[in-house]
Design a protein around this motif. Sequence first.
Motif, PDB file in Angstrom:
ATOM      1  N   UNK A 543       8.073  -1.730 -14.619  1.00 21.46           N
ATOM      2  CA  UNK A 543       7.227  -2.418 -13.921  1.00 21.46           C
ATOM      3  C   UNK A 543       6.794  -1.667 -12.627  1.00 21.46           C
ATOM      4  N   UNK A 544       8.047  -0.793 -12.325  1.00 20.25           N
ATOM      5  CA  UNK A 544       7.803   0.062 -10.836  1.00 20.25           C
ATOM      6  C   UNK A 544       6.849   0.975 -11.214  1.00 20.25           C
ATOM      7  N   UNK A 545       6.751   1.319 -12.539  1.00 16.42           N
ATOM      8  CA  UNK A 545       5.766   2.644 -12.782  1.00 16.42           C
ATOM      9  C   UNK A 545       4.354   2.090 -13.135  1.00 16.42           C
ATOM     10  N   UNK A 546       4.385   0.716 -13.279  1.00 18.45           N
ATOM     11  CA  UNK A 546       3.258   0.280 -13.751  1.00 18.45           C
ATOM     12  C   UNK A 546       2.222  -0.258 -12.546  1.00 18.45           C
ATOM     13  N   UNK A 547       3.243  -0.796 -11.473  1.00 14.12           N
ATOM     14  CA  UNK A 547       2.481  -1.447 -10.318  1.00 14.12           C
ATOM     15  C   UNK A 547       2.970  -1.001  -9.070  1.00 14.12           C
ATOM     16  N   UNK A 548       2.229  -1.116  -8.069  1.00 11.73           N
ATOM     17  CA  UNK A 548       2.695  -0.981  -6.544  1.00 11.73           C
ATOM     18  C   UNK A 548       3.123  -2.187  -6.303  1.00 11.73           C
ATOM     19  N   UNK A 549       4.110  -2.212  -5.382  1.00 17.82           N
ATOM     20  CA  UNK A 549       4.879  -3.345  -4.921  1.00 17.82           C
ATOM     21  C   UNK A 549       3.934  -3.582  -3.527  1.00 17.82           C
ATOM     22  N   UNK A 550       4.253  -2.595  -2.491  1.00 20.54           N
ATOM     23  CA  UNK A 550       3.705  -3.171  -1.242  1.00 20.54           C
ATOM     24  C   UNK A 550       2.197  -2.885  -1.051  1.00 20.54           C
ATOM     25  N   UNK A 551       1.503  -3.793  -1.771  1.00 18.69           N
ATOM     26  CA  UNK A 551       0.117  -3.605  -1.737  1.00 18.69           C
ATOM     27  C   UNK A 551      -0.405  -4.214  -0.320  1.00 18.69           C
ATOM     28  N   UNK A 552      -1.703  -4.183  -0.243  1.00 18.90           N
ATOM     29  CA  UNK A 552      -2.336  -4.670   0.883  1.00 18.90           C
ATOM     30  C   UNK A 552      -2.461  -6.319   0.890  1.00 18.90           C
ATOM     31  N   UNK A 553      -2.846  -6.743  -0.270  1.00 23.16           N
ATOM     32  CA  UNK A 553      -2.945  -8.262  -0.340  1.00 23.16           C
ATOM     33  C   UNK A 553      -1.583  -8.888   0.223  1.00 23.16           C
ATOM     34  N   UNK A 554      -1.463  -9.732   1.038  1.00 22.00           N
ATOM     35  CA  UNK A 554       0.002 -10.013   1.549  1.00 22.00           C
ATOM     36  C   UNK A 554       0.493 -11.103   0.526  1.00 22.00           C
ATOM     37  N   UNK A 555      -0.337 -11.676  -0.178  1.00 20.96           N
ATOM     38  CA  UNK A 555       0.298 -12.920  -1.122  1.00 20.96           C
ATOM     39  C   UNK A 555       0.900 -12.286  -2.099  1.00 20.96           C
ATOM     40  N   UNK A 556       0.132 -11.291  -2.693  1.00 19.83           N
ATOM     41  CA  UNK A 556       0.537 -10.382  -4.069  1.00 19.83           C
ATOM     42  C   UNK A 556       2.101  -9.902  -3.572  1.00 19.83           C
ATOM     43  N   UNK A 557       1.908  -9.074  -2.481  1.00 18.48           N
ATOM     44  CA  UNK A 557       3.033  -8.371  -1.979  1.00 18.48           C
ATOM     45  C   UNK A 557       4.021  -9.138  -1.877  1.00 18.48           C
ATOM     46  N   UNK A 558       4.048 -10.334  -1.048  1.00 17.91           N
ATOM     47  CA  UNK A 558       5.145 -11.386  -0.786  1.00 17.91           C
ATOM     48  C   UNK A 558       5.805 -11.581  -2.144  1.00 17.91           C
ATOM     49  N   UNK A 559       4.974 -12.049  -3.220  1.00 17.06           N
ATOM     50  CA  UNK A 559       5.639 -12.477  -4.425  1.00 17.06           C
ATOM     51  C   UNK A 559       6.417 -11.449  -5.126  1.00 17.06           C
ATOM     52  N   UNK A 560       5.774 -10.347  -5.107  1.00 17.20           N
ATOM     53  CA  UNK A 560       6.275  -8.976  -5.796  1.00 17.20           C
ATOM     54  C   UNK A 560       7.639  -8.946  -5.212  1.00 17.20           C
ATOM     55  N   UNK A 561       7.764  -8.721  -3.909  1.00  9.62           N
ATOM     56  CA  UNK A 561       8.933  -8.583  -3.166  1.00  9.62           C
ATOM     57  C   UNK A 561       9.969  -9.476  -3.524  1.00  9.62           C
ATOM     58  N   UNK A 562       9.712 -10.759  -3.833  1.00  7.38           N
ATOM     59  CA  UNK A 562      10.685 -11.931  -4.016  1.00  7.38           C
ATOM     60  C   UNK A 562      10.959 -11.457  -5.531  1.00  7.38           C
TER      61      UNK A 562
END
Length: 586
Positions: A543-562
Amino acid sequence: MKQQIQQLISQALVQIASDGLIPKDAIPEPIIERARDSQHGDFASNIAMVLAKVARSKPRDLAEKLVMALPESAVVSKVEIAGPGFINFYLSSDAYHALIPRIITDGHGFGRSDIGAGKRVQVEFVSANPTGPLHVGHGRGAAYGAVVADLLQAVGFEVHREYYVNDAGRQMDILGTSVWLRYLELCDEEIKFPANGYKGDYIWDIAATLHRENGEQYQHAADEVFQGVPADEPDGGDKEIHIDALIERAKRLLGDNRYRFVFELGLNTILEDIRDDLELFGIRYDEWYSERSITESGAVNKALERLRASGHIYEKEGALWFRSTDFGDEKDRVVERDNGQTTYFASDIAYHMDKLERGFDRVIDVWGADHHGYVPRVKAALQALGADPSRLDVLLVQFANLYRAGEKVQMSTRSGSFVTLRELRKEVGADAARFFYVMRKCEQHLDFDLDLAKSQSSDNPVYYVQYAHARVCSVLRQAAEKQISVEISAGDSNLERLTEEHEFQILKTLSRYPEVVEVAALNEEPHQMSHYLRELANDFHTYYNAHQFLVDDAGVRDARIKLILAVRQTLKNGLNLLGVSAPESM
RNA sequence: GCCCCCGUAGCUCAGCUGGAUAGAGCAUCCGCCUCCUAAGCGGAAGGUCACACGUUCGAAUCGUGUCGGGGGCGCCA
């Protein structure tokens, strides 16, 4: 999750039973399992095939009726009938998303359960004779026993961890005498050290302490010591007779008090070393149970008396024998030698009787596989004493072989060339040692690759898993630097933004964690946990390699961090159960 | 002589107690860093589940036997 599906099927079964399709008294516990292939959904049940015969209909027809009878549920998004009659369940995204807040809220408690219902279990492990430092064989029993105990506790058993200290008996006398003889050498006496004595360097250390703190107080002339003692083996005698005579001589020359002092110095020094060693290995006990205490309390005699009273003891060739063959053992066993000394086995009978009398619902012994011949006789004794031998479970741990540079490290206790647990710990670290020890089923021979355990690469499973944990922490540090808030409570609604396949793969693996804990605990199989952790770490790294977690879209970012917080929590819980640390950075 | 463990990919091992097309990791090839730790990821290739019977709708899994490997025991703990 598994339970939820099971409940749905149960309800459907009751429904079709009341419709008369199957007899009411034939309703089984629904059996469901994880589908191996994601093509087959998340869970699969073979219940229709199992019941086909009793329902006198084709599996697929029955499956159809069952599916019709299934209650509505938000957890399930799709149900299919496949193959010969499997019922496949597909979980809804919501069900998966709901896992995240649950994991975060449960925290340390995620994966724990109360299946054990507070039943009391005693786990006895290691219990090495305090005649020398623990070696790598004991290490495996230590790691294994500790994890089994922790797992059982995690699923709701009340666990009592115990070390049985063999502080009585002949081996200890040999130890005391060995110390004394080395001490005499330090007093410049000319000593021929017995073939059967303990020759390790640690004996010298103890002797040196004795000499340093007590001067010549325990000195006797060598002539006095050896006069009249039968020859040792190298001189054509018997080493057993020789050492026994030396023990007697030590006792006589030193007298009760002084002998006891030397004996205890040896015992306590070594025991302290063992305790310290285990402590540094992350292993603690609720109780150190002294063999001497059961001898002195008369429990051994009491046990033998009970056996005698019930007619299971007889005399032959001056010794007392327990007729264990009456209970399936291959031969009868000596409980009291012709010299009047009770055997180790006699203590063991008393000890196990005592365990059961202490009210444990279950008693688990973790032994080295070399003791396997011992199991039938201990169970026989319990049976003869009127106890239920099935309350005792003996788990036999096979030896561990060390490999360095592809070569097997030669070890032998006799020549004293064994590798100690302490050396292993210093070489590879406690974390790697703990993890490697439980990677295999206990009854499997373990090849312990020292180079791999030390390597800092993804080849090394312990680093691999720990690195996943550290990586999550690292991302969170980055987030903090960027002033990104990671408030857990803020908006669970964002979780629906998790739509990537990688994310569902992780959620699926996370959802299995409680099942893994349960299976690993109930089957006493810590390796299930180490395998699981590797899988979860792999999902995360992918997952780490495939996607950036700290993205600009706050909603997605928040969900990924959780999501990765949930991963971190689960990794931490799993590592914790294995006694391995979860570092925040590597 | 008796007992225990194990035979699954070249190597080390999983396989959830009988289920669907047998899975990982190494090693081997081929790829991926102007990007949160490349201590990482993806892909390819690779198996007559030691062998033979038996149990049944269905066996790597259960039973029996054979062969092969490891270990232990024979009034030491």
